[in-house]
Write an enzyme that holds these catalytic residues in place. Sequence first.
Site, PDB file in Angstrom:
ATOM      1  N   HIS A  65      41.426  38.448  44.940  1.00 31.39           N
ATOM      2  CA  HIS A  65      41.819  38.862  43.718  1.00 31.39           C
ATOM      3  C   HIS A  65      42.858  37.871  42.989  1.00 31.39           C
ATOM      4  CE1 HIS A  65      39.970  43.113  44.294  1.00 31.39           C
ATOM      5  NE2 HIS A  65      39.285  42.332  43.666  1.00 31.39           N
ATOM      6  N   ASP A  67      45.468  38.273  41.413  1.00 30.86           N
ATOM      7  CA  ASP A  67      46.850  38.514  40.927  1.00 30.86           C
ATOM      8  C   ASP A  67      47.463  37.971  42.540  1.00 30.86           C
ATOM      9  OD1 ASP A  67      45.285  40.779  42.066  1.00 30.86           O
ATOM     10  OD2 ASP A  67      47.075  42.095  41.868  1.00 30.86           O
TER      11      ASP A  67
END
Length: 308
Positions: A65, A67
């Site tokens: 992901h 982030d």
Amino acid sequence: MQLTFLGTSAGRPTKDRNVTSIALSLPEPMNSFWLFDAGEGTQHRLMGSKLKLNKLDNIFVTHLHGDHVYGLPGLLSSRSYFDGAGPLKLFGPSGIRAFIEGVFRLSGTHLAYDLEIIEITSGQILDDGKFKVEAAELDHRMPCFGFRIIEYPQPGQLNMERLAELGLAPGPLYGKLKQGEDVTLASGEIIRAADVVSPPTAGRVITVLGDTYPCGNSIALAKDANLLVHEGTFGPGMEAKAAAYGHSTVLQAAETAASAGVKQLVLTHFSSRFDKETIGSLLDAAREVFPHTIAADDYMEVDIPKSV
């Protein structure tokens, strides 16, 4: 050993919190550090810390992901400009190689050091003779890992007063005794290591989990750990939302810590909907379940004392 939290926000940065990245500073004489995840802006956060990229040995990525990985290409590229930057290992789930090599190919990036990319599965992924690292898959919306870092036991301390009484001057025999070997003097006298060296100290265990809904592997990775880093994306009463997104509430993180018997829990990866005051309330709620809990802030440093 010390953890430095470089980013403690979930999903996107806020004015006060960057997205996920955690540095583990290793004990002397290693004087290096490992990085767990590198969300966007991680190298900027490093500039505000005492950590230098030429001291970075290993990077562990929990999942892909954004982030958790968007800061990797820039950080890896910048490391080429640091004198003394040696080989680097990057551990991560399937797809991490394609991500890095694709960005570098399209951007024309070339590194001035050797980068080894290792796509991991569950099990032991590293053993450097001082630390072992084990990985296990967690319960998230995409393949995501947690890591258990296990320090080897530390040799006991020499009883210098007793050695002086025995007439043994400092030298190579000290090293043998410290490693548990009995030594024979020129006189034929035997000095037993057990008589002049204190018992070894147990190594420390640090568990760093990626994004996860409560699962058995979280508890297994954290079993009896000195310190557990666990996401606390959502607050009490938000269990259904947490389950839908593959995350945990702060209460679920505290329950995992209690079930695993850890010494300390550090909560991180807080939803951007929570301000500092709200996170203080979330911390109070978590401490009702597991008292030895703290909430991470960006640049927070957490010491991990030696095991007793």
